[in-house]
Scaffold this motif. Structure first.
Motif, mmCIF file in Angstrom:
data_model
loop_
_atom_site.group_PDB
_atom_site.id
_atom_site.type_symbol
_atom_site.label_atom_id
_atom_site.label_comp_id
_atom_site.label_asym_id
_atom_site.label_seq_id
_atom_site.Cartn_x
_atom_site.Cartn_y
_atom_site.Cartn_z
ATOM 1 N N GLY A 277 -4.410 6.539 -6.041
ATOM 2 C CA GLY A 277 -3.222 5.593 -6.392
ATOM 3 C C GLY A 277 -3.852 4.061 -6.337
ATOM 4 N N THR A 278 -3.079 3.127 -7.227
ATOM 5 C CA THR A 278 -3.238 1.976 -7.202
ATOM 6 C C THR A 278 -2.078 1.249 -6.938
ATOM 7 O OG1 THR A 278 -3.725 1.403 -9.293
ATOM 8 C CG2 THR A 278 -5.679 1.972 -8.204
ATOM 9 N N GLU B 2 0.977 -1.287 0.152
ATOM 10 C CA GLU B 2 -0.073 -0.144 0.033
ATOM 11 C C GLU B 2 0.825 1.256 -0.064
ATOM 12 O OE1 GLU B 2 -3.670 2.278 -0.002
ATOM 13 O OE2 GLU B 2 -3.210 -0.100 -0.323
ATOM 14 N N GLY B 3 0.547 2.212 -1.077
ATOM 15 C CA GLY B 3 1.283 3.688 -0.811
ATOM 16 C C GLY B 3 2.357 3.324 -2.117
ATOM 17 N N THR B 4 2.520 2.249 -2.883
ATOM 18 C CA THR B 4 3.430 2.359 -3.763
ATOM 19 C C THR B 4 2.722 1.467 -4.919
ATOM 20 O OG1 THR B 4 4.191 0.071 -3.208
ATOM 21 C CG2 THR B 4 5.276 1.811 -2.160
ATOM 22 N N PHE B 5 3.431 1.788 -6.072
ATOM 23 C CA PHE B 5 2.977 1.200 -7.409
ATOM 24 C C PHE B 5 3.967 0.750 -8.422
ATOM 25 C CE2 PHE B 5 4.058 5.547 -8.748
ATOM 26 C CZ PHE B 5 4.003 5.492 -10.039
ATOM 27 N N SER B 6 3.740 0.144 -9.341
ATOM 28 C CA SER B 6 4.577 -0.216 -10.460
ATOM 29 C C SER B 6 3.876 -0.389 -11.910
ATOM 30 C CB SER B 6 5.388 -1.540 -10.247
ATOM 31 O OG SER B 6 6.165 -1.825 -11.256
ATOM 32 N N ILE C 34 -1.198 8.470 -7.807
ATOM 33 C CA ILE C 34 -2.117 9.511 -7.445
ATOM 34 C C ILE C 34 -1.995 10.459 -8.579
ATOM 35 C CG2 ILE C 34 -2.642 11.033 -5.858
ATOM 36 C CD1 ILE C 34 -1.760 9.620 -3.769
ATOM 37 N N LEU C 35 -3.198 10.919 -8.968
ATOM 38 C CA LEU C 35 -3.467 12.028 -9.872
ATOM 39 C C LEU C 35 -3.902 13.148 -9.310
ATOM 40 C CD1 LEU C 35 -3.390 13.170 -12.940
ATOM 41 C CD2 LEU C 35 -5.926 12.286 -13.027
ATOM 42 N N CYS C 36 -2.908 14.168 -9.100
ATOM 43 C CA CYS C 36 -3.290 15.528 -8.821
ATOM 44 C C CYS C 36 -3.693 16.578 -9.471
ATOM 45 C CB CYS C 36 -1.975 16.309 -7.920
ATOM 46 S SG CYS C 36 -1.188 15.057 -6.578
ATOM 47 N N ASP C 37 -4.555 17.588 -8.946
ATOM 48 C CA ASP C 37 -5.240 18.548 -9.981
ATOM 49 C C ASP C 37 -5.505 19.838 -9.186
ATOM 50 O OD1 ASP C 37 -6.169 19.894 -11.871
ATOM 51 O OD2 ASP C 37 -8.548 19.236 -11.383
#
Length: 321
Positions: A179-180, A150-154, A185-188
């Protein structure tokens, strides 16, 4: 008597065996060897080989040839061959520089040895999206993958990249999409932030346009234009100019006659009694004493001035019969 002889024989044999053993232990097993005569001879050192024509106590040693090595003392006339690293089975091309050590064939990047003997090289395991490399593969071991916590991705397939941490949105931004294990994560930008940016942009554009118009409408040199423009746009507040109201009154007929300038060199128009015209028609007026006087239209301006000066009217007014 027989027993004494047997005892003496055993003692002699024991002493002889001990003597032979002590003679064998005189040679250094690392640097010497015993020849057929039982003499300890010297060996050639590492990186060299013994010549065929040599002396026991003073051997002739020669260096190992290219791609050969000798890692210990020897009495052999040939060095050992370095291993052949075949690039067709995913080995690196090796340049054997040492003649005292055996070279080790190294696998290419992204490959590892198939066994301890490293006879061939195998490709590293690829970690799919959602997984990262816990242990990156090298020459001797394979890559070990793990699921991204959790908190990471690839989001890519790789044999060496570990899972990456989610992006932290900066101040003025909010999380548009969570995020997954396979996406970040997508920031706006916050709407309020957008509004502030828009207002600042509009203000700057308005200021630029105002300065440009002010410089264009100001006369003088460039420095004076800029200075005057900034004083008018950003200077101290001054009281606005008050409107000045001027009353416009229509002049009377008498004032109009007085205000008509006489042409230079032109006197009173001459009267032509023989040919009267419409412009020189005679009008009847009253003087200040109540008498009738005649007045030509062509000299109306002169009579009007004379009326304003009573002492000058005596010579101009003629009584009617």
């Amino acid at each position: 008597m027989l027993g004494a002889k047997m005892h003496l024989l055993l003692l002699i044999l024991s002493l002889g065996f001990m003597g032979m053993t002590s003679a064998q232990q005189q040679c250094d097993p690392l640097t010497q060897y015993e020849d057929d005569r039982g003499i300890c001879c010297k060996m050639c050192g590492p990186g060299t080989r013994m010549s065929s024509n040599t002396h026991c106590q003073d051997p002739q040693c020669e260096d190992c040839r290219e791609n050969e090595y000798q890692d210990k003392y020897t009495k052999e006339t040939q060095c050992l061959l370095q291993p052949y690293c075949d690039r067709n089975i995913n080995f690196k091309i090796m340049t054997h520089k040492s003649k005292t050590e055996r070279s080790i064939c190294m696998c290419k990047e992204e490959f590892h040895c198939s066994s301890i003997q490293c006879m061939t090289c195998l490709p590293h395991t690829i970690c799919n999206p959602g997984y990262g490399a816990r242990y990156k593969g090298n020459h001797s071991q394979d890559t070990v993958c793990e699921k991204c916590p959790e908190g990471t991705f690839s989001n890519e397939s790789s044999w060496k990249d570990a899972c990456k941490k989610w992006t932290e949105c900066e101040s003025g931004y909010h999380i548009e999409k969570s995020g997954t294990d396979v996406s970040d994560i997508l920031c706006d930008v916050n709407r309020r932030h957008n509004i502030m940016i828009g207002l600042i942009v509009v203000f700057l554009i308005s200021a630029i346009i105002g300065v440009a118009m002010c410089i264009k409408g100001t006369r003088g040199d460039a420095r004076g234009k800029v200075k005057g423009c900034f004083q008018s746009c950003f200077g101290e507040q001054k009281d606005p100019l008050r409107d000045t109201i001027v009353d416009i009154t229509h002049p009377t007929q008498k004032e109009e006659l007085l205000s008509v300038p006489e042409k230079a060199g032109a006197g009173a128009p001459e009267e032509n009694e023989d040919q009267p015209s419409e412009e020189n028609s005679t009008d009847v007026i009253f003087s200040d004493n109540g008498n009738f006087v005649t007045q030509d239209n062509g000299v109306s301006s002169k009579l009007s001035r004379q009326e304003s000066q009573p002492h000058a009217l005596i010579g101009e007014i003629q009584p009617l019969d």
